[in-house]
Design a protein around this motif. Structure first.
Motif, PDB file in Angstrom:
ATOM      1  N   ALA A 140       0.836  -1.209   0.000  1.00 15.46           N
ATOM      2  CA  ALA A 140       0.000   0.000   0.000  1.00 15.46           C
ATOM      3  C   ALA A 140       0.864   1.249   0.000  1.00 15.46           C
ATOM      4  N   VAL A 141       1.924   1.232   0.763  1.00 16.80           N
ATOM      5  CA  VAL A 141       2.839   2.375   0.825  1.00 16.80           C
ATOM      6  C   VAL A 141       3.411   2.662  -0.563  1.00 16.80           C
ATOM      7  N   ARG A 142       3.846   1.622  -1.258  1.00 17.00           N
ATOM      8  CA  ARG A 142       4.404   1.795  -2.612  1.00 17.00           C
ATOM      9  C   ARG A 142       3.352   2.340  -3.577  1.00 17.00           C
ATOM     10  N   LEU A 143       2.148   1.778  -3.555  1.00 18.43           N
ATOM     11  CA  LEU A 143       1.105   2.230  -4.476  1.00 18.43           C
ATOM     12  C   LEU A 143       0.710   3.683  -4.231  1.00 18.43           C
ATOM     13  N   LEU A 144       0.678   4.077  -2.977  1.00 14.08           N
ATOM     14  CA  LEU A 144       0.194   5.415  -2.625  1.00 14.08           C
ATOM     15  C   LEU A 144       1.290   6.478  -2.594  1.00 14.08           C
ATOM     16  N   GLY A 145       2.545   6.058  -2.538  1.00 16.26           N
ATOM     17  CA  GLY A 145       3.641   7.017  -2.583  1.00 16.26           C
ATOM     18  C   GLY A 145       3.892   7.783  -1.295  1.00 16.26           C
ATOM     19  N   TRP A 146       3.426   7.281  -0.188  1.00 16.94           N
ATOM     20  CA  TRP A 146       3.634   7.913   1.116  1.00 16.94           C
ATOM     21  C   TRP A 146       4.693   7.135   1.891  1.00 16.94           C
ATOM     22  N   GLU A 147       5.164   7.726   2.957  1.00 13.82           N
ATOM     23  CA  GLU A 147       5.967   7.015   3.953  1.00 13.82           C
ATOM     24  C   GLU A 147       4.995   6.473   4.999  1.00 13.82           C
ATOM     25  N   ILE A 148       5.337   5.336   5.595  1.00 13.58           N
ATOM     26  CA  ILE A 148       4.455   4.759   6.617  1.00 13.58           C
ATOM     27  C   ILE A 148       4.179   5.771   7.723  1.00 13.58           C
ATOM     28  N   THR A 149       5.189   6.500   8.139  1.00 12.89           N
ATOM     29  CA  THR A 149       5.022   7.457   9.232  1.00 12.89           C
ATOM     30  C   THR A 149       4.051   8.584   8.875  1.00 12.89           C
ATOM     31  N   ASP A 150       3.893   8.865   7.575  1.00 12.22           N
ATOM     32  CA  ASP A 150       2.932   9.885   7.152  1.00 12.22           C
ATOM     33  C   ASP A 150       1.497   9.356   7.131  1.00 12.22           C
ATOM     34  N   LEU A 151       1.341   8.042   7.101  1.00 12.66           N
ATOM     35  CA  LEU A 151       0.013   7.438   6.998  1.00 12.66           C
ATOM     36  C   LEU A 151      -0.618   7.123   8.351  1.00 12.66           C
ATOM     37  N   ILE A 152       0.187   6.645   9.280  1.00 15.12           N
ATOM     38  CA  ILE A 152      -0.342   6.225  10.582  1.00 15.12           C
ATOM     39  C   ILE A 152      -0.956   7.430  11.299  1.00 15.12           C
ATOM     40  N   SER A 153      -2.149   7.218  11.834  1.00 15.85           N
ATOM     41  CA  SER A 153      -2.925   8.216  12.585  1.00 15.85           C
ATOM     42  C   SER A 153      -3.530   9.309  11.704  1.00 15.85           C
ATOM     43  N   GLU A 154      -3.513   9.101  10.388  1.00 18.30           N
ATOM     44  CA  GLU A 154      -4.183  10.033   9.483  1.00 18.30           C
ATOM     45  C   GLU A 154      -5.556   9.489   9.117  1.00 18.30           C
ATOM     46  N   ARG A 155      -6.471  10.384   8.779  1.00 16.80           N
ATOM     47  CA  ARG A 155      -7.807   9.952   8.351  1.00 16.80           C
ATOM     48  C   ARG A 155      -7.712   9.275   6.989  1.00 16.80           C
ATOM     49  N   TYR A 156      -8.358   8.138   6.871  1.00 18.77           N
ATOM     50  CA  TYR A 156      -8.282   7.398   5.610  1.00 18.77           C
ATOM     51  C   TYR A 156      -8.888   8.184   4.452  1.00 18.77           C
ATOM     52  N   GLU A 157      -9.900   9.008   4.717  1.00 15.90           N
ATOM     53  CA  GLU A 157     -10.560   9.763   3.646  1.00 15.90           C
ATOM     54  C   GLU A 157      -9.593  10.742   2.978  1.00 15.90           C
ATOM     55  N   VAL A 158      -8.715  11.313   3.777  1.00 15.98           N
ATOM     56  CA  VAL A 158      -7.720  12.261   3.267  1.00 15.98           C
ATOM     57  C   VAL A 158      -6.690  11.518   2.418  1.00 15.98           C
ATOM     58  N   ILE A 159      -6.228  10.389   2.904  1.00 16.40           N
ATOM     59  CA  ILE A 159      -5.178   9.633   2.222  1.00 16.40           C
ATOM     60  C   ILE A 159      -5.707   8.942   0.969  1.00 16.40           C
ATOM     61  N   LEU A 160      -6.771   8.165   1.096  1.00 16.18           N
ATOM     62  CA  LEU A 160      -7.238   7.352  -0.025  1.00 16.18           C
ATOM     63  C   LEU A 160      -8.030   8.133  -1.056  1.00 16.18           C
ATOM     64  N   PHE A 161      -8.849   9.069  -0.591  1.00 13.59           N
ATOM     65  CA  PHE A 161      -9.766   9.757  -1.498  1.00 13.59           C
ATOM     66  C   PHE A 161      -9.385  11.208  -1.771  1.00 13.59           C
ATOM     67  N   GLY A 162      -8.257  11.647  -1.212  1.00 10.92           N
ATOM     68  CA  GLY A 162      -7.762  12.991  -1.481  1.00 10.92           C
ATOM     69  C   GLY A 162      -8.669  14.093  -0.955  1.00 10.92           C
ATOM     70  N   LYS A 163      -9.454  13.781   0.066  1.00  9.40           N
ATOM     71  CA  LYS A 163     -10.374  14.789   0.601  1.00  9.40           C
ATOM     72  C   LYS A 163      -9.649  15.740   1.534  1.00  9.40           C
ATOM     73  N   ASP A 164     -10.119  16.950   1.588  1.00 11.41           N
ATOM     74  CA  ASP A 164      -9.613  17.954   2.516  1.00 11.41           C
ATOM     75  C   ASP A 164     -10.167  17.624   3.896  1.00 11.41           C
ATOM     76  N   SER A 165      -9.307  17.500   4.877  1.00 13.25           N
ATOM     77  CA  SER A 165      -9.757  17.109   6.225  1.00 13.25           C
ATOM     78  C   SER A 165     -10.764  18.086   6.813  1.00 13.25           C
ATOM     79  N   GLU A 166     -10.757  19.327   6.335  1.00 17.75           N
ATOM     80  CA  GLU A 166     -11.713  20.319   6.833  1.00 17.75           C
ATOM     81  C   GLU A 166     -13.121  20.089   6.288  1.00 17.75           C
ATOM     82  N   ASN A 167     -13.230  19.354   5.184  1.00 19.93           N
ATOM     83  CA  ASN A 167     -14.529  19.187   4.526  1.00 19.93           C
ATOM     84  C   ASN A 167     -15.109  17.789   4.677  1.00 19.93           C
ATOM     85  N   ILE A 168     -14.648  17.015   5.633  1.00 15.18           N
ATOM     86  CA  ILE A 168     -15.196  15.682   5.859  1.00 15.18           C
ATOM     87  C   ILE A 168     -16.357  15.812   6.837  1.00 15.18           C
ATOM     88  N   PRO A 169     -17.568  15.416   6.429  1.00 18.15           N
ATOM     89  CA  PRO A 169     -18.718  15.559   7.328  1.00 18.15           C
ATOM     90  C   PRO A 169     -18.586  14.667   8.552  1.00 18.15           C
TER      91      PRO A 169
END
Length: 146
Positions: free
Chosen positions: A47-76
């Protein structure tokens, strides 16, 4: 050492955990685990390779922001529109999506097929496991053939 002794041996369990980690990292699909707050708590190397992130950048982040490119301010905050992932988290049902767009860190996107399975502990939903694969090439071949 017999089986009963092995199961109570700390070294045995440490080896089992290390083996399971190697298995998860070797799977040819992306694997995410998210908690009830929609935060990523585990991600494998594929998953890290496919998404182009570092593991440390992914852990504890909202999945909607990472997977769907959503702005964290606009997640209902409400659950009025349930995504397949939210449906798994709330209803405890496995969901499968044949074609969805995920985003890479650089903003580019790719087509995936994914399954989301609720993660249970003592019959309570504590999160979800999401497995996905890049189906861009498969889709391109299907288009070329048709």
């Amino acid at each position: 050492m017999n089986n009963r002794q092995a199961k109570n041996d700390k070294d045995f369990w440490q080896k089992q955990i290390a083996r399971n980690e190697k298995i998860l990292q070797s799977i040819g699909n992306g694997v995410f685990v998210i908690d009830k707050e929609n935060l990523i708590s585990f991600v494998n190397q594929y998953a890290v390779r496919l998404l182009g992130w570092e593991i440390t950048d992914l852990i504890s982040e909202r999945y909607e922001v990472i997977l769907f490119g959503k702005d964290s301010e606009n997640i209902p905050d409400d659950d009025s529109i349930l995504s397949p992932i939210q449906f798994s988290l709330i209803e405890g049902e496995t969901t499968h999506v044949n074609a969805e767009t995920f985003f890479r860190q650089d903003g580019s996107s790719f087509l995936v097929e994914y399954t989301c399975v609720p993660l249970l502990e003592n019959d309570k939903i504590i999160g979800a496991v999401i497995t996905f694969q890049d189906i861009t090439e498969r889709r391109d071949l299907e288009i070329a053939v048709s």
